[in-house]
Each structure stands twice: as structure tokens, then as C-alpha cells.
Design an enzyme around this catalytic site. Structure first.
Site, mmCIF file in Angstrom:
data_model
loop_
_atom_site.group_PDB
_atom_site.id
_atom_site.type_symbol
_atom_site.label_atom_id
_atom_site.label_comp_id
_atom_site.label_asym_id
_atom_site.label_seq_id
_atom_site.Cartn_x
_atom_site.Cartn_y
_atom_site.Cartn_z
ATOM 1 N N THR A 16 48.174 60.038 7.565
ATOM 2 C CA THR A 16 49.518 60.287 8.093
ATOM 3 C C THR A 16 49.741 58.445 9.044
ATOM 4 O O THR A 16 49.029 57.699 8.838
ATOM 5 C CB THR A 16 48.331 60.812 9.551
ATOM 6 O OG1 THR A 16 48.314 61.825 8.067
ATOM 7 C CG2 THR A 16 49.450 61.019 10.673
ATOM 8 N N ARG A 56 49.333 74.827 5.592
ATOM 9 C CA ARG A 56 48.987 74.567 6.855
ATOM 10 C C ARG A 56 49.124 73.880 7.285
ATOM 11 O O ARG A 56 50.368 72.914 7.122
ATOM 12 C CB ARG A 56 47.867 73.307 5.877
ATOM 13 C CG ARG A 56 46.794 73.032 6.493
ATOM 14 C CD ARG A 56 45.529 71.520 5.497
ATOM 15 N NE ARG A 56 45.118 71.029 6.768
ATOM 16 C CZ ARG A 56 45.201 69.606 6.978
ATOM 17 N NH1 ARG A 56 46.518 69.187 6.934
ATOM 18 N NH2 ARG A 56 44.577 69.070 7.965
ATOM 19 N N VAL A 57 48.925 73.742 8.561
ATOM 20 C CA VAL A 57 49.759 72.871 9.898
ATOM 21 C C VAL A 57 48.366 72.411 10.220
ATOM 22 O O VAL A 57 47.038 72.104 10.286
ATOM 23 C CB VAL A 57 49.449 73.689 10.854
ATOM 24 C CG1 VAL A 57 50.327 72.971 12.136
ATOM 25 C CG2 VAL A 57 50.709 75.069 11.269
ATOM 26 N N THR A 97 44.630 60.435 13.401
ATOM 27 C CA THR A 97 44.855 60.232 11.851
ATOM 28 C C THR A 97 43.408 60.670 10.926
ATOM 29 O O THR A 97 42.602 60.091 11.793
ATOM 30 C CB THR A 97 45.631 58.711 11.069
ATOM 31 O OG1 THR A 97 44.969 58.821 9.651
ATOM 32 C CG2 THR A 97 44.674 57.455 11.543
ATOM 33 N N GLY A 98 43.651 61.380 10.097
ATOM 34 C CA GLY A 98 41.834 61.754 9.095
ATOM 35 C C GLY A 98 42.362 62.985 8.987
ATOM 36 O O GLY A 98 43.325 63.743 8.556
HETATM 37 N N1 GLY Z 1 45.880 64.132 9.599
HETATM 38 C C1 GLY Z 1 46.487 64.346 8.765
HETATM 39 C C2 GLY Z 1 46.191 65.754 8.146
HETATM 40 O O1 GLY Z 1 44.845 66.164 8.135
HETATM 41 O O2 GLY Z 1 47.242 66.239 7.498
#
Ligand code: GLY
Length: 282
Positions: free
Chosen positions: A153, A181-182, A202-203
């Protein structure tokens, strides 16, 4: 007192010095250009500029170079938060456009500010976003090799001279995820801002969503906690679950904080402290 911090994802580049150096240089260049925009214009324009540049660089997992979901399709998500007007907008699993952050920005003027899937893509077409294929050879190979890869991200948070804070995040997801998936990025868990603070995460999206991370930090600052304490407390709570994620943040006084849980090595961030660049690499 303008401030800007950007990130290009999270993970581990241990032992890959050349790659880390390349990312450091790329982030510094994007920060520099975007900071010029911030000085001439607004926090909104600076965040959009930074995230667009990150989406255009195939190295990052957003826009061009987004990872593929388990069915071999790229579905991208992005959000923009206007902290002054308390306005969150975003697209979830949009397809075949170049700049998901632009779609999120356009939606901020609508009555319904978050759209998903085919309807999000349809909205983009209706508004003149041309058909664009974000799949790169590298991501295709990564997908064919069972999705091994670390880059994630992207995001930016800016404070402009009028005191407005904007946060923006854009992602291609985690790669090989269940189709549809969200992620956290197009939710207030991954992207949030107020008149007091702004955050982009992010992660691992599920961890960020379960912790309501971005919103929690911003609300804590609004309730009087310092940004430093708000980030530290939020990371500590996430460590109880061994969650792996990080965030970039700033507040209305110009403080900047980068947070990482213990399970995460690095957030690939960059900002300028007035003297020199501070990045994950230096
Ligand atoms: N942080 C981005 C994701 O898990 O899609």
C-alpha cells in the site's frame, strides 16, 4: 507550517540494500515534488499528487503494479479523507483505471461517497476515466509464483498553511487474496483525518480494520492525547494480538509520527524534518 509525510508500504528489506536505496530515492523524489505542490496549493492537492505518483511507480503495490487477487484479477482500493470537513470518500475493488485515488477524490463531492466493485468502475467510466491495464509483468510473475512479494500500500498525509489536514491511501491489496476482499485502505480504519490529526496505514488489512487503527489514533488526539502517545498506545494494543502493520501520521501542530507494531520490520516512509530527509533508510 506545511508538513507532508508519505509511505510506500511496509515489510522487510533486510539484506536488500540496493532495493532499499532505490525506494529511499524514489520516496524522496515523490516527497519533494509533492511538497512543492503543498507549498503552492493545498493539503488535498499535495496528497493527491503524492499518491498519484506512487500509483504510477510500478514498484509499489497500488495503481500500476498492483498485486493480483486469487482469480488473477487486479482490484484496487483507495480513500481520501478531508479532515477539515470530516469527509471520507473511497473506492473499493475498482478495476482498470490508472489512479484509484482520483476516483476517491471525485466521490468526495457526491452524496454517496464510497462505491465498490463494478459500480465503482462504472462510475469512473461515466466520469471519463479511460480503460487502463495496471498489471505489470513483474506482478504477473509474482502471482504465478504464488504471490511472494513484500511491497505494499501507498499513502500520504499533509497539513497545509491554512491548517487543513488530508490523508490518502491506495492499495492493490495483499496479493492472492479471496476475490472481492476489502482491505483497510478504503475504510476509516486505514485512512482517517480530523482538524487535529491525519493517518494512513499499511500492512495486514484485517489487523488494521480489527484495531480501527487510523480512526483510533485521530480520535485519541482529538481527545487531548499527544500524537506520539496516541500512536504508541495504538501500536501497543495491537501487539497484544501480534498484529503486523504500521502507519504514518501528523497533527495540526506539525508533529510527525511513524508507528509500527512489533511484528513489522519497517514502514517505508519519507518526510523532511526541515534539516534533512528522514526515511526508513536513513
Ligand atoms: N493494507 C492493505 C491491505 O491489507 O490490503
Amino acid at each position: 507550517m506545511e508538513k507532508l509525510i508519505i509511505h510506500g508500504g511496509a515489510g522487510s528489506l533486510e539484506g536488500k540494500t540496493a532495493e532499499a536505496q532505490k525506494m529511499h530515492e524514489s520516496l524522496c523524489k515523490i516527497w519533494e515534488e509533492s511538497f512543492e505542490v503543498l507549498q503552492k496549493s493545498s493539503a488535498e492537492e499535495a496528497v493527491l499528487h503524492a499518491v498519484r505518483m506512487l500509483e504510477d511507480d510500478p514498484y509499489y503495490n497500488a495503481g500500476t503494479g498492483s498485486k493480483l487477487q486469487a482469480d488473477g484479477q487486479v482490484r484496487m482500493s483507495a480513500a481520501l479523507m478531508d479532515g477539515y470537513n470530516n469527509r471520507f470518500s473511497g473506492v473499493i475493488n475498482v478495476q482498470n483505471i490508472q489512479h484509484p485515488i482520483e476516483a476517491a477524490a471525485l466521490l468526495s463531492a457526491e452524496k454517496h461517497t464510497v462505491l465498490s466493485a463494478d459500480q465503482a468502475t462504472g462510475y469512473c467510466r461515466k466520469n471519463g476515466f479511460p480503460e487502463y491495464n495496471p498489471i505489470t509483468d513483474f506482478r504477473m510473475q509474482e502471482y504465478e509464483n504464488k504471490c511472494i512479494g513484500t511491497n505494499g500500500t501507498v499513502g500520504a498525509v499533509a497539513l497545509d498553511k491554512s491548517g487543513q489536514i488530508f490523508a490518502g491511501t491506495s492499495t492493490g491489496g495483499i496479493g492472492c487474496e479471496m476475490p472481492g476482499r476489502v482491505s483497510d485502505s478504503p475504510t476509516v480504519a486505514g485512512t482517517y483525518a480530523s482538524r487535529k490529526a491525519g493517518v494512513s496505514c499499511t500492512g495486514i488489512g484485517e489487523a488494521i480494520t480489527q484495531q480501527a487503527a487510523a480512526a483510533k489514533v485521530v480520535i485519541r488526539v482529538g481527545d487531548g492525547m499527544s500524537l506520539q502517545d496516541a500512536v504508541a498506545r495504538t501500536m501497543l494494543e495491537s501487539d497484544d494480538y501480534n498484529y503486523s502493520y504500521g502507519l504514518i501520521s501528523l497533527d495540526s501542530k506539525g508533529h510527525i509520527e511513524v508507528g509500527t507494531t512489533k511484528a513489522l520490520t519497517d514502514v517505508y516512509y519519507a518526510y523532511h524534518d526541515g534539516q534533512k530527509f528522514s526515511t526508513f533508510f536513513s
